[in-house]
Design a protein around this motif. Structure first.
Motif, PDB file in Angstrom:
ATOM      1  N   LEU A  51      25.100  64.542  21.891  1.00  6.98           N
ATOM      2  CA  LEU A  51      25.025  63.169  21.297  1.00  6.98           C
ATOM      3  C   LEU A  51      24.835  62.783  22.897  1.00  6.98           C
ATOM      4  CD1 LEU A  51      27.539  62.939  17.702  1.00  6.98           C
ATOM      5  CD2 LEU A  51      24.723  63.643  18.248  1.00  6.98           C
ATOM      6  N   PHE A  79      24.920  57.185  16.170  1.00  4.78           N
ATOM      7  CA  PHE A  79      25.195  57.878  15.067  1.00  4.78           C
ATOM      8  C   PHE A  79      24.912  56.908  13.485  1.00  4.78           C
ATOM      9  CE2 PHE A  79      29.195  60.373  17.084  1.00  4.78           C
ATOM     10  CZ  PHE A  79      29.491  60.671  15.745  1.00  4.78           C
ATOM     11  N   SER A 313      27.398  69.641  12.695  1.00 10.21           N
ATOM     12  CA  SER A 313      26.312  68.959  12.731  1.00 10.21           C
ATOM     13  C   SER A 313      25.748  67.705  11.702  1.00 10.21           C
ATOM     14  CB  SER A 313      25.062  69.900  13.245  1.00 10.21           C
ATOM     15  OG  SER A 313      25.008  70.304  11.964  1.00 10.21           O
ATOM     16  N   PRO A 317      29.856  64.322  11.149  1.00  9.82           N
ATOM     17  CA  PRO A 317      28.844  63.150  11.375  1.00  9.82           C
ATOM     18  C   PRO A 317      28.152  62.397  10.138  1.00  9.82           C
ATOM     19  CG  PRO A 317      27.902  64.270  12.563  1.00  9.82           C
ATOM     20  CD  PRO A 317      28.429  65.910  11.611  1.00  9.82           C
TER      21      PRO A 317
END
Length: 362
Positions: A51, A79, A313, A317
């Motif tokens: 990221l 995000f 993943s 998130p």
């Protein structure tokens, strides 16, 4: 979350439960008990680094258009975008628009150049993906997996065709505005009253935002340094993605070949683009597991590794992104809209003055 999304996620959990039951819940539990937590934590760290690489790539492109955005704001925008991608079905378009909106409001920048930077950000992803597609195709061909080779070639063609269509639509001076009005007409059929209230917004997108986006994209594509640095970050991003998957399988004490991971990533990218379930939840887990098994991975380890990787993943998130998105709504008033977009000549002049100041500085 509305009831439709809730139904999708419940369905995803049912699929995942069925997958665990098929592979053997007891065997998976034993694998997890014997797993190495240090490798799993390292996989989480590597995910964070992917990221960071993504944020650095976007920040380089933003700077190329004269947009000054703090790294923290860029990272948060990613995000938020991931959160909306993960709760919406299809080709992950909603999250890209949301991160444009989020960052544009935070740094008070026009939508046009912000959208152009996201467009370039996604296009640069296609270069390492193309390399991965070629490598994956050659790998399965050398393994003698004829059926999987044909599948990979078909998926490669679908991904290339879809990407080319999107780029062509966005860059066409006639097709892009036409697409906006096509969406408006569709919206009008669904809700005529609401569509009429937003007609001026659609007109502004078709007549102002899209031409500005196209102009900014051309400027950005001519910046060779920004493009080269951003492209480097793209390769770092995908290299770290493969490493993350590799570490997850090391955590369950079942090392696998990085090329097998590359094959799975290529397949899951295309499947995720057209999945009707938000974020491909459940579908991606099943497809990735199936591809690993086709490549000779033990079913119990394949399912366990895929579920753990998706925890890192996707599910993790999504939860974090929901908090970031919720916090943002409270901190930025709705009326604080981005400033109007300057024309192309003004932007070039501002960028020229900024570059001159940097050369004359200490």
């Amino acid at each position: 979350m509305d009831w439709k999304k809730a139904v999708f996620f419940i369905g995803a959990l049912i699929v995942i439960g069925a997958l665990i039951n098929w592979a053997g819940a007891q065997g998976i539990a034993e694998i997890l008990r014997d797993s190495d937590i240090e490798y799993f934590l390292l996989a989480i760290l590597v995910y964070v680094l992917t990221l960071v690489a993504w944020a650095l790539r976007w920040k380089v492109l933003l700077k190329g258009l004269g947009i000054k955005a703090p790294f923290r704001a860029v990272f948060s925008a990613i995000f938020v975008g991931m959160f909306f991608n993960n709760i919406s079905p299809g080709a992950k378009g909603l999250g890209e628009f949301i991160r444009v909106y989020y960052l544009a409001k935070r740094v008070k920048s026009p939508y046009g150049p912000m959208t152009a930077s996201v467009m370039m950000d996604r296009i640069l992803d296609l270069v390492p993906i193309a390399v991965m597609m070629v490598a994956a195709t050659l790998h399965v061909y050398r393994l003698g997996e004829t059926g999987l080779t044909i599948l990979i070639i078909v998926l490669d063609a679908v991904l290339i065709a879809f990407s080319a269509l999107v780029i062509w639509l966005l860059m066409s001076e006639t097709k892009a505005p036409g697409a906006v009005w096509w969406i408006y007409r569709l919206y009008h059929k669904i809700s005529a009253g609401r569509a009429e209230k937003r007609k001026d917004s659609f007109r502004n997108i078709a007549e102002v935002t899209i031409p500005r986006l196209q102009s900014d994209f051309r400027i950005l594509s001519q910046d060779k340094i920004a493009t080269a640095v951003a492209l480097f970050h793209s390769f770092v991003y995908w290299g770290l993605t493969i490493l993350r998957y590799y570490l997850v399988f090391l955590a369950i004490r079942y090392p696998i070949a990085p090329m097998d991971i590359t094959v799975v990533l290529v397949v899951s990218m295309v499947v995720g683009m057209f999945a009707i379930v938000p974020g491909g939840a459940g579908i991606i887990e099943a497809v990735n597991s199936a591809v690993f098994i086709a490549l000779g991975i033990n079913p119990e380890y394949a399912v366990t590794g895929v579920l753990l990787e998706r925890l890192v993943s996707y599910w993790g998130p999504t939860v974090i992104g929901s908090f970031v998105a919720a916090g943002y709504e409270a901190e930025v008033p709705e009326e604080e809209l981005p400033l109007p977009a300057p024309d192309e000549e003004t932007l070039k002049k501002e960028m020229g003055e900024e570059n001159k100041g940097e050369r004359d500085g200490p």
